[in-house]
Design a protein around this motif. Structure first.
Motif, mmCIF file in Angstrom:
data_model
loop_
_atom_site.group_PDB
_atom_site.id
_atom_site.type_symbol
_atom_site.label_atom_id
_atom_site.label_comp_id
_atom_site.label_asym_id
_atom_site.label_seq_id
_atom_site.Cartn_x
_atom_site.Cartn_y
_atom_site.Cartn_z
ATOM 1 N N ARG A 17 0.793 -1.086 -0.026
ATOM 2 C CA ARG A 17 0.094 0.035 -0.176
ATOM 3 C C ARG A 17 0.857 1.269 -0.093
ATOM 4 N NH1 ARG A 17 -3.044 1.578 5.493
ATOM 5 N NH2 ARG A 17 -0.742 2.359 5.809
ATOM 6 N N ASP A 18 2.049 1.395 0.604
ATOM 7 C CA ASP A 18 2.823 2.509 1.002
ATOM 8 C C ASP A 18 4.019 2.514 0.285
ATOM 9 O OD1 ASP A 18 0.603 3.419 2.714
ATOM 10 O OD2 ASP A 18 1.385 2.213 4.468
ATOM 11 N N THR A 19 4.520 3.674 0.164
ATOM 12 C CA THR A 19 5.793 3.780 -0.565
ATOM 13 C C THR A 19 6.682 4.617 0.455
ATOM 14 O OG1 THR A 19 4.944 3.882 -2.687
ATOM 15 C CG2 THR A 19 6.999 4.804 -2.516
ATOM 16 N N ALA A 20 8.008 4.186 0.765
ATOM 17 C CA ALA A 20 9.132 5.165 1.342
ATOM 18 C C ALA A 20 9.777 5.491 0.337
ATOM 19 C CB ALA A 20 9.861 3.932 2.204
ATOM 20 N N LEU A 21 10.010 7.072 0.795
ATOM 21 C CA LEU A 21 10.733 7.870 -0.186
ATOM 22 C C LEU A 21 12.127 8.060 0.593
ATOM 23 C CD1 LEU A 21 7.985 10.540 -0.767
ATOM 24 C CD2 LEU A 21 8.699 8.634 -2.167
ATOM 25 N N LEU A 22 12.939 7.349 -0.360
ATOM 26 C CA LEU A 22 14.349 7.099 0.292
ATOM 27 C C LEU A 22 15.345 8.417 -0.096
ATOM 28 C CD1 LEU A 22 14.945 3.203 -0.160
ATOM 29 C CD2 LEU A 22 14.212 4.714 1.778
ATOM 30 N N THR A 23 16.201 8.756 0.782
ATOM 31 C CA THR A 23 17.140 9.659 0.631
ATOM 32 C C THR A 23 18.629 9.150 1.000
ATOM 33 O OG1 THR A 23 16.920 10.887 2.656
ATOM 34 C CG2 THR A 23 15.670 11.806 0.521
ATOM 35 N N PRO A 24 19.717 9.660 0.548
ATOM 36 C CA PRO A 24 20.992 9.513 1.197
ATOM 37 C C PRO A 24 21.210 9.174 2.489
ATOM 38 C CG PRO A 24 21.249 10.779 -0.868
ATOM 39 C CD PRO A 24 19.886 10.862 -0.400
ATOM 40 N N PHE A 25 21.659 8.308 2.875
ATOM 41 C CA PHE A 25 22.060 8.415 4.480
ATOM 42 C C PHE A 25 23.454 9.463 4.615
ATOM 43 C CE2 PHE A 25 24.302 6.211 8.269
ATOM 44 C CZ PHE A 25 23.503 6.757 9.050
ATOM 45 N N SER A 47 10.227 10.686 4.842
ATOM 46 C CA SER A 47 8.672 10.887 4.352
ATOM 47 C C SER A 47 8.384 9.751 3.319
ATOM 48 C CB SER A 47 8.633 12.212 3.245
ATOM 49 O OG SER A 47 9.526 11.920 2.135
ATOM 50 N N VAL A 48 6.827 9.490 3.224
ATOM 51 C CA VAL A 48 6.307 8.216 2.740
ATOM 52 C C VAL A 48 5.035 8.833 2.102
ATOM 53 C CG1 VAL A 48 7.153 6.955 4.546
ATOM 54 C CG2 VAL A 48 4.974 7.618 4.934
ATOM 55 N N ILE A 49 4.632 7.936 1.064
ATOM 56 C CA ILE A 49 3.324 7.940 0.814
ATOM 57 C C ILE A 49 2.465 6.927 1.382
ATOM 58 C CG2 ILE A 49 1.924 8.021 -1.330
ATOM 59 C CD1 ILE A 49 3.906 10.430 -1.290
ATOM 60 N N ARG A 50 1.841 7.538 2.386
ATOM 61 C CA ARG A 50 0.830 6.306 3.127
ATOM 62 C C ARG A 50 -0.496 6.591 2.805
ATOM 63 N NH1 ARG A 50 -1.705 6.241 8.654
ATOM 64 N NH2 ARG A 50 -0.903 4.484 9.663
ATOM 65 N N ASP A 51 -1.023 5.383 2.309
ATOM 66 C CA ASP A 51 -2.469 5.286 1.906
ATOM 67 C C ASP A 51 -2.870 6.298 0.695
ATOM 68 O OD1 ASP A 51 -4.922 3.676 2.011
ATOM 69 O OD2 ASP A 51 -5.669 4.776 3.643
ATOM 70 N N GLY A 52 -1.911 6.519 0.043
ATOM 71 C CA GLY A 52 -1.944 7.450 -1.149
ATOM 72 C C GLY A 52 -1.757 9.058 -0.798
ATOM 73 N N LYS A 53 -1.404 9.155 0.380
ATOM 74 C CA LYS A 53 -1.345 10.815 0.817
ATOM 75 C C LYS A 53 0.113 10.892 1.130
ATOM 76 C CE LYS A 53 -5.853 10.989 2.571
ATOM 77 N NZ LYS A 53 -6.600 9.848 3.461
ATOM 78 N N PRO A 54 0.629 12.019 0.939
ATOM 79 C CA PRO A 54 2.269 12.408 1.769
ATOM 80 C C PRO A 54 2.158 12.459 3.095
ATOM 81 C CG PRO A 54 1.535 14.029 0.282
ATOM 82 C CD PRO A 54 0.366 13.215 0.342
ATOM 83 N N MET A 55 3.410 11.897 3.922
ATOM 84 C CA MET A 55 3.596 12.120 5.135
ATOM 85 C C MET A 55 4.950 12.317 5.486
ATOM 86 S SD MET A 55 3.139 9.647 8.397
ATOM 87 C CE MET A 55 1.247 9.051 8.056
ATOM 88 N N ARG A 56 5.292 13.555 6.159
ATOM 89 C CA ARG A 56 6.682 13.815 6.255
ATOM 90 C C ARG A 56 6.998 13.671 7.856
ATOM 91 N NH1 ARG A 56 4.666 16.559 2.605
ATOM 92 N NH2 ARG A 56 5.719 16.975 0.760
ATOM 93 N N ALA A 93 2.027 14.957 12.486
ATOM 94 C CA ALA A 93 1.682 14.349 13.812
ATOM 95 C C ALA A 93 1.925 13.099 13.830
ATOM 96 C CB ALA A 93 0.385 15.098 14.283
ATOM 97 N N MET A 94 1.129 12.414 12.712
ATOM 98 C CA MET A 94 1.047 10.864 12.993
ATOM 99 C C MET A 94 2.434 10.056 12.870
ATOM 100 S SD MET A 94 -0.758 8.079 12.596
ATOM 101 C CE MET A 94 -2.572 8.702 11.861
#
Length: 165
Positions: A52-60, A116-125, A129-130
């Motif tokens: 369902r969800d997508t993790a948006l990865l950036t360099p460590f 940041s992720v795309i959780r259930d179709g919505k961006p979350m950073r 709060a969640m």
């Protein structure tokens, strides 16, 4: 439009080894754009769901704090888990669905961070709060997880029962 462009993007399945080789190249060439990684498996539930969800990865960048979500190599398997402790320069991780820590893991095994992720179709950073709930309350109180899940189940059941009467 963004949605049109996203529809045209083809997803490619990469093995752990392929992803380990690909990520540094992607980060070097793509000018800071995050790499979208579809979540597979249930270890980060209920925060992130399989398929369902997508993790948006950036360099460590080498900086790490308790609660950070990092992609790391654990014996040849790539895991996306939350840092639960940093001890003597080594990291301990815990998936949000777990109640046990994995580690120690050297920081050299970390491939990317997820802020940041795309959780259930919505961006979350990370500032939302969640996210902060899972980073601080959920991650730091694994003993409460079962009780929180049970409470959420009871609340859902009561709402369903109320609607059926």
């Amino acid at each position: 439009m963004d949605s049109d462009r996203n529809r045209d993007v083809k997803k490619k399945l990469l093995t752990s080894e392929e992803l380990k080789k690909f990520l540094p190249e992607f980060f070097a060439q793509d000018g800071g754009a995050p790499f979208p990684l579809t979540v597979t498996g249930g270890s980060m539930a209920p925060f992130l769901a399989d398929g369902r969800d997508t993790a948006l990865l950036t360099p460590f960048d080498g900086k790490v704090s308790r609660g950070d979500v990092l992609l790391f190599d654990c014996g040849g398997r790539l895991l996306l888990h939350r840092v639960c402790a940093v001890k003597n320069g080594e990291l301990w991780f815990m998936g949000d669905a777990h109640t046990y820590a994995e580690g120690p893991i050297k920081t050299s095994a970390v491939l990317a961070r997820c802020d940041s992720v795309i959780r259930d179709g919505k961006p979350m950073r990370k500032s939302d709060a969640m996210w902060r709930f899972y980073e601080h309350i959920w991650a730091q109180k694994p003993a409460l997880r079962k009780h929180l899940l049970n409470a959420a189940g009871l609340l859902g059941k009561k709402a369903t029962d109320k609607n059926n009467t």
